[in-house]
Design an enzyme around this catalytic site. Structure first.
Site, PDB file in Angstrom:
ATOM      1  N   ARG A  72     -10.595  -3.988   8.716  1.00 23.67           N
ATOM      2  CA  ARG A  72      -9.217  -4.333   8.366  1.00 23.67           C
ATOM      3  C   ARG A  72      -8.603  -5.227   9.436  1.00 23.67           C
ATOM      4  NH1 ARG A  72      -8.051   0.297   7.611  1.00 23.67           N
ATOM      5  NH2 ARG A  72      -8.875   0.294   5.505  1.00 23.67           N
ATOM      6  N   PHE A 117      -8.832   7.940   9.482  1.00 23.41           N
ATOM      7  CA  PHE A 117      -8.713   8.563   8.152  1.00 23.41           C
ATOM      8  C   PHE A 117     -10.010   8.310   7.395  1.00 23.41           C
ATOM      9  CE2 PHE A 117      -8.060   4.826   5.337  1.00 23.41           C
ATOM     10  CZ  PHE A 117      -7.919   3.843   6.294  1.00 23.41           C
ATOM     11  N   THR A 154       0.852  -1.193   0.000  1.00 24.46           N
ATOM     12  CA  THR A 154       0.000   0.000   0.000  1.00 24.46           C
ATOM     13  C   THR A 154       0.881   1.233   0.000  1.00 24.46           C
ATOM     14  OG1 THR A 154      -1.702   1.264   1.172  1.00 24.46           O
ATOM     15  CG2 THR A 154      -0.212  -0.015   2.545  1.00 24.46           C
ATOM     16  N   ARG A 155       0.384   2.304  -0.608  1.00 26.57           N
ATOM     17  CA  ARG A 155       1.084   3.592  -0.533  1.00 26.57           C
ATOM     18  C   ARG A 155       0.304   4.574   0.338  1.00 26.57           C
ATOM     19  NH1 ARG A 155       5.528   3.512  -3.498  1.00 26.57           N
ATOM     20  NH2 ARG A 155       5.562   2.247  -5.384  1.00 26.57           N
ATOM     21  N   ASN A 156      -0.754   4.086   0.971  1.00 28.61           N
ATOM     22  CA  ASN A 156      -1.525   4.933   1.887  1.00 28.61           C
ATOM     23  C   ASN A 156      -0.853   4.846   3.268  1.00 28.61           C
ATOM     24  OD1 ASN A 156      -3.339   5.729   3.898  1.00 28.61           O
ATOM     25  ND2 ASN A 156      -5.120   5.255   2.617  1.00 28.61           N
ATOM     26  N   ASP A 172      -7.897  -4.174   0.118  1.00 22.17           N
ATOM     27  CA  ASP A 172      -8.748  -3.171  -0.503  1.00 22.17           C
ATOM     28  C   ASP A 172      -9.944  -3.033   0.405  1.00 22.17           C
ATOM     29  OD1 ASP A 172      -9.170  -1.287  -2.605  1.00 22.17           O
ATOM     30  OD2 ASP A 172     -10.818  -2.525  -3.288  1.00 22.17           O
TER      31      ASP A 172
HETATM   32  P1  ITT Z   1      -3.938   1.687  -1.327  1.00 20.71           P
HETATM   33  O1  ITT Z   1      -4.775   1.267  -2.497  1.00 20.71           O
HETATM   34  O2  ITT Z   1      -2.570   2.199  -1.703  1.00 20.71           O
HETATM   35  O3  ITT Z   1      -3.862   0.647  -0.251  1.00 20.71           O
HETATM   36  P2  ITT Z   1      -6.101   3.574  -0.826  1.00 20.71           P
HETATM   37  O4  ITT Z   1      -6.320   4.696   0.147  1.00 20.71           O
HETATM   38  O5  ITT Z   1      -6.347   3.844  -2.272  1.00 20.71           O
HETATM   39  O6  ITT Z   1      -4.646   2.960  -0.610  1.00 20.71           O
HETATM   40  P3  ITT Z   1      -8.313   1.710  -0.876  1.00 20.71           P
HETATM   41  O7  ITT Z   1      -8.306   1.601  -2.351  1.00 20.71           O
HETATM   42  O8  ITT Z   1      -8.444   0.469  -0.050  1.00 20.71           O
HETATM   43  O9  ITT Z   1      -6.989   2.420  -0.317  1.00 20.71           O
HETATM   44  O10 ITT Z   1      -9.436   2.750  -0.517  1.00 20.71           O
HETATM   45  C1  ITT Z   1      -9.963   2.721   0.696  1.00 20.71           C
HETATM   46  C2  ITT Z   1     -10.779   3.988   0.896  1.00 20.71           C
HETATM   47  O11 ITT Z   1     -11.933   3.583   1.643  1.00 20.71           O
HETATM   48  C3  ITT Z   1      -9.993   4.972   1.753  1.00 20.71           C
HETATM   49  O12 ITT Z   1      -9.369   5.969   0.979  1.00 20.71           O
HETATM   50  C4  ITT Z   1     -11.075   5.524   2.659  1.00 20.71           C
HETATM   51  O13 ITT Z   1     -11.731   6.585   2.009  1.00 20.71           O
HETATM   52  C5  ITT Z   1     -12.075   4.365   2.801  1.00 20.71           C
HETATM   53  N1  ITT Z   1     -11.746   3.537   3.987  1.00 20.71           N
HETATM   54  C6  ITT Z   1     -11.249   2.279   4.006  1.00 20.71           C
HETATM   55  N2  ITT Z   1     -11.027   1.847   5.258  1.00 20.71           N
HETATM   56  C7  ITT Z   1     -11.367   2.864   6.056  1.00 20.71           C
HETATM   57  C8  ITT Z   1     -11.329   3.057   7.445  1.00 20.71           C
HETATM   58  O14 ITT Z   1     -10.852   2.141   8.277  1.00 20.71           O
HETATM   59  N3  ITT Z   1     -11.739   4.223   7.926  1.00 20.71           N
HETATM   60  C9  ITT Z   1     -12.188   5.176   7.123  1.00 20.71           C
HETATM   61  N4  ITT Z   1     -12.241   5.099   5.787  1.00 20.71           N
HETATM   62  C10 ITT Z   1     -11.836   3.948   5.246  1.00 20.71           C
END
Ligand code: ITT
Length: 202
Positions: free
Chosen positions: A185, A156, A9-11, A73
């Site tokens: 998660r 977040f 992941t890059r988040n 995801d």
């Molecule tokens: P990577 O693909 O690099 O892992 P990303 O932020 O794009 O990072 P996702 O495609 O999994 O990750 O998108 C998940 C989105 O869903 C994230 O940006 C949030 O807006 C929401 N989300 C997921 N889990 C969450 C959580 O625990 N709390 C709040 N929002 C969440």
């Protein structure tokens, strides 16, 4: 020598959460991340399900690095929106990763919905892919409902507008440890942890 297992992941927020959950699960492997691989290309999340996207990311990272990869995801599924934003959660406002804009769009779409009709859940699929081609996917859910206004500064994404069933605070008002215990998660990764330990542990 690189790490044994790469978190794909890059988040940075998700990375912190993934590492914390695996550490708490005492997964006996050395965990690295994509910082070790700055040239790794972005993986387009073209899947129609969380599992499909998690597998796409983990397969790409395992192929690029030659190491076992874990990707997740995740997203928010809103009952009144027929399960959307779902796999589009990160870019619901049209801009990938703009958390504030994304949650404002959802609040606007639900503005006429009374408290009893604001049900939603977070969903997560976690995928482990080995360079040998072996693949495992686990899933986790967190049921709850959406507030009318954002509350809290932790977490977040949609955390400031999400109240888990049985709680009175949003997941952005919870401590990280409290959120991990119940989160989508946390559930998906805790289910994956024994598989990682069995396949990769010392
Ligand atoms: P990577 O693909 O690099 O892992 P990303 O932020 O794009 O990072 P996702 O495609 O999994 O990750 O998108 C998940 C989105 O869903 C994230 O940006 C949030 O807006 C929401 N989300 C997921 N889990 C969450 C959580 O625990 N709390 C709040 N929002 C969440």
């Amino acid at each position: 020598m690189g790490s044994t297992l790469i978190l794909a992941t890059r988040n940075p927020d998700k990375l912190v959460e993934l590492r914390r959950i695996l550490e708490a699960g005492h997964v006996p492997v050395d965990v690295g991340d994509l910082e070790e691989y700055p040239d790794m290309p972005e993986v387009a999340e073209t899947g129609l399900s969380f599992a499909e996207n998690a597998l796409l990311k983990a397969r790409a990272v395992a192929a690029f690095t030659g190491r076992p990869a874990v990707a997740d995801d995740s997203g928010l599924c809103v009952d009144a929106l027929n399960g959307m934003p779902g796999v589009l959660s990160a870019r619901w406002s049209g801009r990938h990763g703009d958390d504030e804009a994304n949650l404002r769009v959802v609040l606007g779409q639900l503005s006429d919905m009374p408290p009893g009709r604001r049900g939603a859940h977070f969903a997560c699929a976690a995928a482990l892919v080995l360079p040998s081609g072996a693949e495992h996917v686990t899933e986790g859910l967190l049921e709850g409902s959406l507030t009318g206004e954002p509350r809290g500064r932790n977490g977040f994404g949609y955390d400031p507008i999400f109240v888990p069933d049985g709680a009175v605070v949003t997941t952005a008002e919870m401590s990280a440890a409290d959120k991990d215990r119940i989160s989508h998660r946390g559930r998906a990764l805790r289910a994956l942890a024994p598989i990682i330990a069995a396949l990769l542990g010392d």
